[in-house]
Write an enzyme that holds these catalytic residues in place. Structure first.
Site, PDB file in Angstrom:
ATOM      1  N   GLY A  61     -24.926 -48.217  32.851  1.00  0.00           N
ATOM      2  CA  GLY A  61     -25.417 -49.348  33.634  1.00  0.00           C
ATOM      3  C   GLY A  61     -24.447 -50.524  33.474  1.00  0.00           C
ATOM      4  CD  GLU A  82     -21.158 -40.640  35.049  1.00  0.00           C
ATOM      5  OE1 GLU A  82     -21.255 -41.504  35.930  1.00  0.00           O
ATOM      6  OE2 GLU A  82     -20.918 -39.446  35.287  1.00  0.00           O
ATOM      7  CB  VAL A 130     -26.007 -38.702  23.849  1.00  0.00           C
ATOM      8  CG1 VAL A 130     -25.969 -38.568  22.331  1.00  0.00           C
ATOM      9  CG2 VAL A 130     -24.699 -39.285  24.352  1.00  0.00           C
ATOM     10  CB  CYS A 179     -38.324 -45.859  42.224  1.00  0.00           C
ATOM     11  SG  CYS A 179     -36.788 -46.239  43.071  1.00  0.00           S
ATOM     12  CB  CYS A 182     -36.854 -43.850  45.152  1.00  0.00           C
ATOM     13  SG  CYS A 182     -35.781 -44.377  43.834  1.00  0.00           S
ATOM     14  CG  ASP A 183     -40.436 -42.536  45.786  1.00  0.00           C
ATOM     15  OD1 ASP A 183     -39.500 -41.831  46.187  1.00  0.00           O
ATOM     16  OD2 ASP A 183     -40.833 -42.547  44.626  1.00  0.00           O
TER      17      ASP A 183
END
Ligand code: NDP
Length: 487
Positions: A61, A82, A130, A179, A182-183
């Site tokens: 970010g 990432e 990770v 979100c 998104c939606d």
């Protein structure tokens, strides 16, 4: 148990422990919780170690990207891992109007520009997550989801924070989202609710107002905590109304679909069901620090503790930046600034232990190379554009078929696609994988009630046997696929 609780217990039992017991307890405490202790930094011996990186940034970010830019500008070979959601939460924001120098810019564009800047300076990006970190030895050891082992001389943790959940029944239903960017397009002309009273709730409601028939902001208390200027913006949207003293109790559904929300009306001291077909959560965030529990000091909210005005954590050489350590400001620009500070702190640390850039140049062949990282073979993903395509695929498929519904406006969908494609390559001959652009294959979207993306649907012999509505990394995708192969 966290370190503070252990200290409290030791103090409570100090009379039983005695002086020598106290000394032993404090030493054990230091060893267990990675409290700073004099450590040997064998800079000369580094040429015996493979897969080194002077600076490893975990997270991509604004905090991670700015740290990486400063790392590269200091002439350090910098690697960014990432993570699950490259670009972080800013990729889910729309218009940003408080980014100095940009009167108005889209959140994803900020991330794109920052990433391009970092790449231009030579920062490497590893599309991986990770899995584990070992801060008890130096160089620090980072193990990735794809099984890579990276030896980091310094680590900058910039893993951000994720949306908080309500933990009420029905929250898993299709039609509950965190979100709106998104939606929202899935809720054209429908009645939706936004839960929360902060700035995010205002943003989500405004985003939804372009699509929905009505948007009701449900605030649990008697006032919103959003900034006055944000609340003022709501006046421009007649579709948006606010309901105070309303506590959500249960998302009510019909099968997979949301039909309403059971709430407690505090004013009337009664429960009632409000009709909504979409519920958007905007109730704050949880820091992504679980991986570091017991390895560095966290506060009671799970945020990484820092020392003084620096970005240094409880382990020397490990730094943190952004929302994973900041529960006060939580602004992209603040995260970005803290990333800069973390990179400067990391550079100071490298200088302090005697790892000069000249020494770095001598270790070129020991560096972890992204192009050396394990790569799964890519399978050919089926691309479905209609229900007819789907019927044809199912007719010729032998076993399990998985569809991934995505949309170009959904950053987490786009980030998941490469992982989806890579995992598809591991199941050739066992599972057929297809991707579906939800904005184009309208008949398929309607047929399977896809109300938010990403949406993974699993079929066995043409019968729908599984549905999942969140972006996954490669390991999560593998686990997801395996459960259907076992059954
Ligand atoms: P906040 O923590 O500010 O607000 C969370 C809201 O959710 C509060 O109103 C809280 O209620 C409510 N809430 C929490 N739990 C529940 C629950 N179980 N049921 C019902 N309601 C609940 O989070 P935000 O994500 O809104 O903002 C985080 C930070 O990001 C803030 O600093 C904000 O200023 C910033 N931000 C800035 C933006 C901008 O400048 N454009 C946009 C978005 C965020 P209560 O008030 O009763 O505690």
């Amino acid at each position: 148990m966290n370190k503070d609780k252990v200290i409290a217990m030791i103090i409570k039992h100090k009379n039983i422990l005695g002086i020598s017991g106290l000394v032993v307890a404090m030493c054990v405490l230091g060893a267990c919780f990675g409290t700073k202790a004099a450590r040997e930094y064998d800079v000369e011996g580094l040429n015996k170690i493979e897969n080194i990186r002077p600076i490893v940034v975990i997270g991509s970010g604004p905090a991670g990207l700015s740290a990486a830019i400063y790392g590269a500008r200091a002439n350090r070979s910098t690697l960014v891992i990432e993570g699950n959601e490259p670009g972080g939460l800013l990729t889910k924001t729309t218009t940003v109007e408080n980014w100095p120098g940009e009167v108005s810019i889209q959140g994803p564009d900020i991330v794109k520009k920052m990433r391009e800047h970092a790449e231009h300076l030579g920062v490497d990006f590893l599309t991986d997550t990770v899995q584990d970190v070992d801060f008890t030895q130096w160089p620090f050891v980072i193990t990735t989801g794809d099984g890579e082992t990276i030896h980091a001389l310094t680590v900058i943790i910039a893993t951000g924070a994720n949306p908080r959940k309500l933990n009420i029944p029905g929250e898993e239903l299709s039609g509950v989202s965190a979100c709106a960017v998104c939606d929202a397009p899935f809720f054209k002309n429908e009645e939706v609710a936004v839960i929360g009273g902060g700035d995010s709730a205002v943003e989500e409601a405004i985003q939804l107002a372009s699509f929905a028939k009505s948007v009701t902001i449900l605030v649990r208390g008697k006032e919103m905590r959003a900034a006055a200027s944000m609340q003022d913006r709501l006046k421009e949207y007649p579709k948006i109304s606010i309901r105070y003293n309303t506590k959500p109790l249960e998302v009510v559904g019909d099968g997979d679909k949301v039909t309403g929300l059971l709430v407690h009306n505090v004013d009337k001291n009664a429960n009632e069901t409000l009709p909504f077909s979409g519920i958007f959560l905007a109730i704050g965030h949880i820091p992504n620090s679980q991986l570091f529990e017991g390895k560095i000091d966290l506060d009671e909210g799970g945020y990484i503790k820092l020392h003084g005005r620096s970005q240094e954590t409880s382990v020397e050489g490990v730094f943190a930046a952004g929302d994973v350590e900041d529960h006060v400001y939580r602004q992209a620009r603040v995260a970005e600034g803290s990333g800069v500070k973390a990179a400067l702190d990391a550079e100071n640390f490298l200088q302090k232990i005697g790892f000069s850039t000249a020494r770095g140049a001598q270790l070129k062949s020991n560096l972890f190379r992204v192009d050396r990282a394990h790569k799964s073979p890519h399978a050919i993903l089926h691309v479905l554009e209609s229900a007819k395509d789907f019927d044809e695929l199912v007719a010729k498929a032998q076993g399990i078929v998985i569809l991934d519904f995505y949309a170009d406006y959904c950053p987490s969908c786009l980030h998941m696609l490469p992982a989806y494609e890579a995992v598809a390559g591991e199941y050739v001959g066992q599972v057929e994988f297809a991707k579906v652009n939800a904005e184009k294959a309208i008949d398929l979207v309607a047929k399977f009630y896809v109300e938010r993306v990403p949406c993974l649907l699993v079929f066995s012999n043409g019968k729908l046997i599984g549905r999942y509505n969140q972006a996954m990394d490669k390991n999560e995708l593998r686990e997801f696929v395996n459960q259907f192969l076992k059954s």
